[in-house]
Design an enzyme around this catalytic site. Structure first.
Site: not given
Ligand code: G1P
Ligand code: ZN
Length: 553
Positions: A123-124, A287, A289, A291-292, A386
């Site tokens: 992801s990010h 981000d 991948d 989705d954000r 998302k």
């Molecule tokens: C974080 C975000 C959460 C999201 C997840 C995946 O998780 O807070 O809302 O669903 O990334 O993108 P966390 O690191 O808080 O567990």
């Molecule tokens: Zn992501």
């Protein structure tokens, strides 16, 4: 396009593991570890073996595979293809360059009626040899696999004695085409096209195009991650925005050394373009991948909780949502801004634990149409993830329809529904032991806190959030410590489930000011007394040794 005929002959190796890996417990977003950990011999293979043994329908089924382009993406595709063939998969769908955003993967799984998908992304989190890698499994509905699945995968890895993998594969990912590995068909398809078609079903592209072709400069920052090719095709080719609208549009294995998380800290170049100059009307970023999303207007930052509320309030202006919404949902730490809108619209509003998977049941059951999280995630029933670019198109559609600025949309929203001042403070890289001691210490004191003075008010109730799924009745406990104040304000503490270095403590702060009140404050100031009270109560600075959060949103 290369053509080959299926052959039953497949040379498969049976590899024996000296001992099983004990650390392959998937978190909220799959197995996420450093690239270095994934490069240990047999590490990736062990996890993939457990996935292929656990996922229903592998034999003869269709599986979607792709990723966000980070370091390790192509190697993982090669390994998965060879192992899937050895497990009798019927058809593997891979994308050119291995590039596939998470929302596009969710769509492809549904469209191709696949048994699921494997998305290669952290992801990010930063990528590259010194960054992170991840393997996430989505199920047949296109959404993140439920805990029952990831628990079973974890259990399998813990006692795995070996894995099966086909010898070799010469797969050309650089062009679309079809080939075979033994009896398994492999289709390499363009990962962008089908997703953009779906977007055209949901949004009025002529309307958005008129806006973008006018003198209405927008900047989109792909952060050298997966959305680059999608955004270039979408904004610059299909919608006619000027060349250069998409910044950092080339996916790079290490995201150019950046941290592909669209927030004010990590997307600060884009933020300063929008917040520090008058050159652009609109800005957005996605981000790693895809989705954000982060939405910015001229000198205006839209917090993601407000964004969900605005999308909900304006949904009937949008082609794909013109007939109204079945209901909405937000994660627990997301502000209650959307609740106020839902109440006025007379639709259900659900509060779920953090993580997209909890929306899946509600979406599948037709109970909700839109959902979102404070962590820059917004989406709808069009897929089961998302969707960053979807959110950007939704905003562009609202702006084109209403012919006003982002700041005006926000002002009008608050003066109608009131404003939820909101901020999230993240303390990253906290020593794990200290973070858990702080968190567990506060949890033990929760029951004694109701009635206590807090900031300018009093705590009405303090608990550890538990969720009972309205669709299947399952109970999910220990989802975050909540301090609910008498005036509706909230402070929430959670430990992140996605970090890879030490622990991340998240503190979420929210205070509601009804329409007619002071709606023009700076959020950090509006929340100032609560920030101080939370620190005093939980001893955050004293325990972490940090005098300020690493990231303030
Ligand atoms: C974080 C975000 C959460 C999201 C997840 C995946 O998780 O807070 O809302 O669903 O990334 O993108 P966390 O690191 O808080 O567990
Ligand atoms: Zn992501």
């Amino acid at each position: 396009m290369s053509i080959s005929t299926p052959s039953a002959e497949l040379s498969v190796q049976q590899i024996t593991l000296a001992q099983p890996f004990q650390d392959q417990k998937p978190g909220t977003s799959g197995l996420r570890k450093s690239s270095k950990q994934f490069e240990q011999p047999h590490y990736l293979e062990s996890f993939v073996e457990a996935v292929l043994r656990t996922l229903p329908g592998v034999e003869g089924g269709t599986l979607i595979v792709g990723g966000d382009g980070r370091y390790g993406n192509r190697r993982a595709i090669d390994v998965i293809a060879r192992m899937a063939a050895a497990h009798g998969l019927g058809r593997l769908v891979v994308t050119t360059g291995g590039i596939l955003s998470t929302p596009a993967a969710s769509h492809l799984i549904r469209q191709q009626q696949a048994i699921g998908g494997i998305i290669l992304s952290a992801s990010h989190n930063p990528g590259g040899p010194n960054g992170d890698f991840g393997v996430k499994v989505n199920g047949a509905n296109g959404g993140p696999a439920p805990a029952s699945f990831t628990d079973a995968v974890f259990a399998c890895t813990q006692q795995l004695d070996g894995y099966r993998i086909a010898d070799s594969l010469n797969l050309n990912l650089d062009a679309a085409g079809s080939t075979h590995l033994g009896a398994m068909a492999i289709d390499v398809i363009d990962g962008v096209h089908d997703y953009l078609q779906l977007m055209q079903e949901l949004f009025d592209f002529d309307l958005i195009s008129t806006l973008l072709k006018g003198s209405w400069p927008m900047a989109f920052d792909a952060m050298h991650a997966v959305t680059g090719p999608y955004a270039s095709a979408l904004f610059e080719q299909l919608l006619g925005a000027p060349a250069g609208t998409v910044r950092n549009g080339m996916p790079l294995e290490d995201f150019g050394g950046g941290h592909p998380d669209p927030n004010l800290t990590y997307a600060k170049d884009l933020a300063s373009l929008l917040l520090g100059s008058d050159d652009y009307r609109f800005g957005a970023a996605c981000d790693g991948d895809g989705d954000r999303n982060m939405i910015l207007g001229q000198r205006c930052f839209v917090n993601p909780s407000d964004s969900l509320a605005v999308l909900t309030a304006n949904a009937t202006l949008i082609k794909g949502y013109a007939s109204g919404l079945a209901g909405v949902a937000r994660s627990m730490p997301t502000s209650a801004a959307v609740d106020v809108v839902a109440k006025e619209l007379g639709i259900d509003c659900f509060e779920t634990p953090t993580g997209w998977k909890f929306f899946g049941n509600l979406l599948d059951a037709g109970r909700i149409t839109l959902c979102g999280e404070e962590s820059f995630g917004t989406g709808s029933n069009h897929i089961r993830e998302k969707d960053g670019l979807w959110a950007v198109l939704f905003w562009l559609s609202i702006l084109a329809k209403r012919q006003c600025s982002v700041a005006e949309v926000m002002q009008q929203h608050w003066s109608r529904f009131g404003r939820h001042y909101y901020s999230r403070h993240d303390y990253e890289g906290v020593e794990t032991g200290k973070a858990h001691a702080l968190y567990n210490g506060l949890r033990e004191r929760l029951s004694s806190l109701s009635g206590e003075a807090f900031a300018d008010g009093r705590i009405a109730k303090a608990d550890d959030f538990a969720y009972s799924d309205p669709v299947d009745g399952s109970l999910t406990e220990k989802q975050g410590l909540r301090l609910l104040l008498e005036d509706g304000s909230r402070v929430i503490l959670r430990l992140s489930g996605t970090g890879t270095k030490g622990a991340t403590l998240r503190v979420y702060l929210e205070r509601y000011v009804a329409a007619g009140g002071d709606l023009q404050q700076d959020p950090q100031q509006a929340l100032g007394s609560m920030i101080a009270a939370a620190d005093a109560l939980a001893g955050i600075r004293a325990t972490t040794g940090m005098d300020r959060p690493t990231v303030i949103t």
